[in-house]
Structure formats: C-alpha cells, structure tokens
Design a protein around this motif. Structure first.
Motif, short mmCIF file in Angstrom:
data_model
loop_
_atom_site.label_atom_id
_atom_site.label_comp_id
_atom_site.label_asym_id
_atom_site.label_seq_id
_atom_site.Cartn_x
_atom_site.Cartn_y
_atom_site.Cartn_z
N SER A 341 0.83 -1.33 0.00
CA SER A 341 -0.03 -0.01 0.00
C SER A 341 1.00 1.33 -0.19
O SER A 341 0.53 2.38 -0.38
N GLY A 342 2.30 1.34 0.36
CA GLY A 342 2.91 2.39 0.40
C GLY A 342 2.99 3.17 1.92
O GLY A 342 3.50 4.18 2.03
N TYR A 343 2.20 2.25 2.90
CA TYR A 343 2.13 3.00 4.34
C TYR A 343 3.35 2.46 4.90
O TYR A 343 3.45 1.25 5.10
N GLU A 344 4.30 3.36 5.28
CA GLU A 344 5.53 3.19 5.94
C GLU A 344 5.29 3.09 7.44
O GLU A 344 4.70 3.76 8.13
N ALA A 345 5.65 1.93 7.93
CA ALA A 345 5.43 1.73 9.32
C ALA A 345 6.74 0.69 9.90
O ALA A 345 6.54 -0.27 9.80
N ALA A 346 7.39 1.17 10.76
CA ALA A 346 8.24 0.42 11.24
C ALA A 346 7.92 -0.21 12.50
O ALA A 346 6.90 0.17 13.37
N LYS A 347 8.71 -1.40 12.73
CA LYS A 347 7.99 -2.13 14.01
C LYS A 347 8.27 -1.63 15.26
O LYS A 347 7.41 -1.73 16.17
N GLU A 348 9.40 -0.83 15.34
CA GLU A 348 9.55 -0.08 16.83
C GLU A 348 8.33 0.84 16.95
O GLU A 348 8.04 1.11 18.00
N ASP A 349 7.98 1.49 15.89
CA ASP A 349 6.98 2.63 15.94
C ASP A 349 5.71 1.99 16.24
O ASP A 349 4.75 2.60 17.10
N ILE A 350 5.35 0.97 15.53
CA ILE A 350 3.89 0.25 15.84
C ILE A 350 3.99 -0.17 17.28
O ILE A 350 3.06 -0.18 17.94
N GLN A 351 5.13 -0.67 17.96
CA GLN A 351 5.27 -1.19 19.07
C GLN A 351 5.08 0.02 20.11
O GLN A 351 4.40 -0.11 21.06
N LYS A 352 5.61 1.19 20.06
CA LYS A 352 5.31 2.22 20.72
C LYS A 352 4.02 2.73 20.69
O LYS A 352 3.22 3.12 21.66
N ALA A 353 3.29 2.78 19.53
CA ALA A 353 2.00 2.84 19.32
C ALA A 353 1.02 2.25 20.34
O ALA A 353 0.15 2.84 21.10
N ILE A 354 1.23 0.99 20.36
CA ILE A 354 0.41 0.03 21.24
C ILE A 354 0.60 0.25 22.57
O ILE A 354 -0.27 0.59 23.40
N HIS A 355 1.81 0.60 23.25
CA HIS A 355 2.07 0.83 24.55
C HIS A 355 1.31 2.35 24.75
O HIS A 355 0.89 2.49 25.93
N SER A 356 1.54 3.14 23.96
CA SER A 356 1.17 4.59 24.16
C SER A 356 -0.57 4.67 24.34
O SER A 356 -1.20 5.18 25.09
N LEU A 357 -0.97 3.64 23.32
CA LEU A 357 -2.57 3.40 23.20
C LEU A 357 -2.99 2.81 24.53
O LEU A 357 -4.05 3.24 25.24
N GLU A 358 -2.39 1.89 25.22
CA GLU A 358 -2.77 1.23 26.54
C GLU A 358 -2.70 2.48 27.47
O GLU A 358 -3.53 2.33 28.47
N ASP A 359 -1.67 3.04 27.52
CA ASP A 359 -1.43 4.34 28.64
C ASP A 359 -2.47 5.34 28.25
O ASP A 359 -3.04 5.61 29.17
N TYR A 360 -2.77 5.76 27.21
CA TYR A 360 -3.73 6.74 26.89
C TYR A 360 -4.98 6.46 27.47
O TYR A 360 -5.70 7.16 28.18
N LEU A 361 -5.50 5.14 27.00
CA LEU A 361 -6.82 4.55 27.45
C LEU A 361 -7.12 4.32 28.78
O LEU A 361 -8.00 4.30 29.18
N GLY A 362 -6.03 3.97 29.16
CA GLY A 362 -5.96 3.73 30.80
C GLY A 362 -6.01 4.73 31.82
O GLY A 362 -6.60 4.54 33.02
N ILE A 363 -5.84 6.02 31.30
CA ILE A 363 -5.92 7.22 32.15
C ILE A 363 -7.20 8.13 31.46
O ILE A 363 -7.31 8.96 32.13
N LYS A 364 -7.30 7.94 30.37
CA LYS A 364 -8.22 8.93 29.77
C LYS A 364 -9.82 8.81 30.10
O LYS A 364 -10.27 7.59 30.03
N VAL A 365 -10.34 9.79 30.58
CA VAL A 365 -11.79 9.95 30.97
C VAL A 365 -12.48 10.26 29.72
O VAL A 365 -12.24 11.36 29.40
#
Length: 375
Positions: A341-365
């Motif tokens: 598709s031409g969508y550039e996504a490195a594994k490190e950045d995807i892993q960071k996104a997953i961690h960030s998502l867990e943190d964000y939704l864990g504290i976000k009201v």
C-alpha cells in the motif's frame, strides 16, 4: 501507477422478497443444477426464504460448510461441484463461507457463483477475493480472483435475523475503510486518478454512514426493526465498502488496521473475537501510530457504545510478554499488504503506538461527545 479495478458482482439486488425471484434468475442464466453451500445456524434462518427455489425443478445438492476458509475446504467443495456437474454454486452464510464459494467457482470453468449473505459483517459477498486461513483460524492472507460473482442477492429481513455481535463487527470493519485508505488516497499524486477519487468518496461514505446511522442500525437489529437506517448500513457494509478496495486496488485495500487483525489471529486467545472486532482494535493502533489522540478519544465513545475492543486487555492479551509483543509488531510491519500500500510503518513505531494506546486509554476519561459531532 498500476491500478487494476475489480468493481464487484455482475448483478446485485437488495430488497424485501428478492429471493422469491431467485429461481427465475437462475433459469435466465441457464442454470439447471446447483450446489448450495450453507452454514448450520444460518441455514436454519435462511431456508424458509429459499422455499421457492428448493421446490423448483432446479436440481440442488446441499453441502455443509466446515467453518473455515481453507485451501482444503475449497478443494473439497470443488470436488463436489465436479461430482454433481453443477453449473452454479450458491453460498448461503457468512463471510468465510462466501470466500470459500467464490474460490471454488474460480477453480472450475463455467461454474457461476450466487451469493446470499445471512450476515452484514463484512464486504466478502462483494469482493472478488478470498481471505485464507489455516484450519486453526490463523490468517494466511488473501488471493484475488479473475472471476466476478454472478449474482449477489440481499434479503434485508434475513440480515435482521442475524446475531447482533456480527452486525456490530461489520460496522467496525466498514469504519476502517476510511481510516486505512485515506492516508494513501489523499496524497497529491492520487488526486488526478478518476477511479481513486471515486474510491476515496466511497470510503468517506462508509465513515459518514456508520457515524450517522451505525448506532441506530444496531438498535434496530436489537429490537428487530426493519428500518431504512438498518438497510442503508447493511448495504454500506457489504457493497459500498467493497467498492473502496475494488476501485482503489492496493492503494485503498488495507494498512495498519487489517495488518493488526491478520497478525492477531496467531494468538488463540483472540479466536473468540470476530474479524471486525479485531479490525476495530487495529483502527485504534493505527490512530495511535499516527498520533491522532483526539480522534482516539472521540472514537472511544463510539466503541464503548457498541462494546468494541480498544486495548490488548479487551482482546484477552493483557499478559503478552515483551518478546511476544515485539514479534507481533514485527510481523505487522512486514505484512505484504501493508508494504504494497505504500504505508510506511516500522516495527518499533508500531510497538510504541500500542504501548501509548494502552497508557492513553488507561488514564483517559472519555467525554460524552457524540460521534457525529467529532468526525
């Protein structure tokens, strides 16, 4: 640019009572013998709608689907088609069954495929491709066909009888069409291609229809109310969403959300979740990867209303080790469809996104902002 357009079925019809004329439609195509591939629970709901066909002079052979779209299952059904000398294969059931039927028809010259979906859970009835799995439910990718579906007939009342969770999964899968495709289709170099412009318009239609009528349609299926909103959402899930990839080819087919779905299937814990439910989580990962946190917060409201998974915990994967997560994100980054598709996504950045998502939704009201006001 290389663009191959595969629009959809040769004939499509959606309407109350549409299956009453199925016999005449088969006869018009010269079909005298057909194999009906069906599910178990879905067939119990669909059989009464097909009484005219069952009692007609068309010879029918009935084959029960084994539940997974595997190469072995496709070949098994191909052999039944050859044994009966059938001129058509009729699929009655959900997405995996549809994909199996399309593939079987692809393998035999002269055999036409007739699809009667019993679920509005994805665009499988529309698209000329099949998503393949192992017998254990692990996704292997998809194969594109050269043969279109001959006839796709949708009876809205039959879709209304389907389990609610399958419909909700269809809503989520359709929502992904916009989030996955727009990053690619909005690029300046794609603004002069007529078909890509239509593909993007179809993706936007998917988002807007789901945003404006999705919750109402879910309420309708819960109360068994056949409304214009329900029918519109069903057609969007099956037909309009199928046009996105059909017109946009690899530029509009999948990016992170579906790559996440495909690789999640390696975890047995996720097998209890439907395709669209895993895609829903994939949308969240993609938005986190793109750092669209306002969108994550707004979409979380919609997810909460439909009980869609937003985090690894929601998918029974809260105990993933760091090594497992690293291997998972590496496989997502190497997904062939994502790369094409031409969508550039490195594994490190995807892993960071997953961690960030867990943190964000864990504290976000999450606020009470309505979905329709947010997009």
């Amino acid at each position: 640019m290389s663009l191959v357009v595969r629009t959809g079925p040769q004939e499509y019809e959606c309407g109350i009572g549409v299956l009453d004329s199925l016999t005449s439609k088969l006869k018009a195509r010269g079909i005298r013998k057909a194999v009906i591939v069906h599910g178990t629970n879905s067939w119990k709901r669909a059989e009464t709608y097909l009484s005219h066909l069952i009692n007609s002079e068309i010879t029918l052979e009935f084959v029960a689907f084994n539940g997974e779209c595997t190469y072995e299952e496709v070949n098994r059904i191909v052999e039944r088609l050859k044994e009966t000398h059938a001129e058509a294969i009729i699929g009655v059931g959900g997405g995996k069954l549809m994909d199996t039927v399309k593939y079987a028809a692809e393998k035999i010259t002269g055999v036409q495929s007739i699809l009667i979906p019993t679920l509005a859970s994805n665009c499988a009835p529309w698209t000329p491709l099949s998503v393949m799995y192992t017998a254990d439910g692990v996704c292997l990718g998809f194969d594109i066909h050269t043969k279109q579906v001959a006839l796709l007939a949708i009876e809205p009342s039959l879709l209304l009888d389907a389990p609610v969770n399958y419909f909700v999964a269809g809503v989520a899968d359709t929502l992904a069409k916009w989030y996955e495709s727009d990053v690619i289709l909005s690029r300046p170099e794609h603004q002069t291609n007529a078909l890509l412009l239509i593909s993007r318009a179809a993706a936007l239609n998917c988002r807007d229809t789901i945003v404006n009528y999705g919750q109402q349609a879910v309420a309708d299926i819960q109360t068994h109310s056949l409304t214009p909103a329900f029918i519109q959402v069903c057609e969007t899930i099956i037909a309009v969403s199928g046009l996105v990839g059909g017109l946009g080819d690899e530029y509009a087919r999948t990016t992170i959300a579906h790559a996440v779905h495909d690789k999640l299937t390696i975890f047995p814990e996720t097998h209890v979740f439907l395709h669209g439910e895993k895609v829903a989580y994939g949308i969240m990962v993609q938005l986190a990867f793109e750092e669209k946190w306002v969108e994550v917060a707004r979409l979380a409201v919609f997810y909460e209303s439909l009980q869609l998974p937003k985090t690894l915990t929601d998918l029974n994967l809260s105990r993933l080790t760091d090594d497992q997560l690293a291997a998972f994100t590496a496989s997502v980054a190497l997904d062939n469809n994502l790369i094409q598709s031409g969508y550039e996504a490195a594994k490190e950045d995807i892993q960071k996104a997953i961690h960030s998502l867990e943190d964000y939704l864990g504290i976000k009201v999450v606020s009470e902002t309505k979905m329709g006001e947010s997009l």
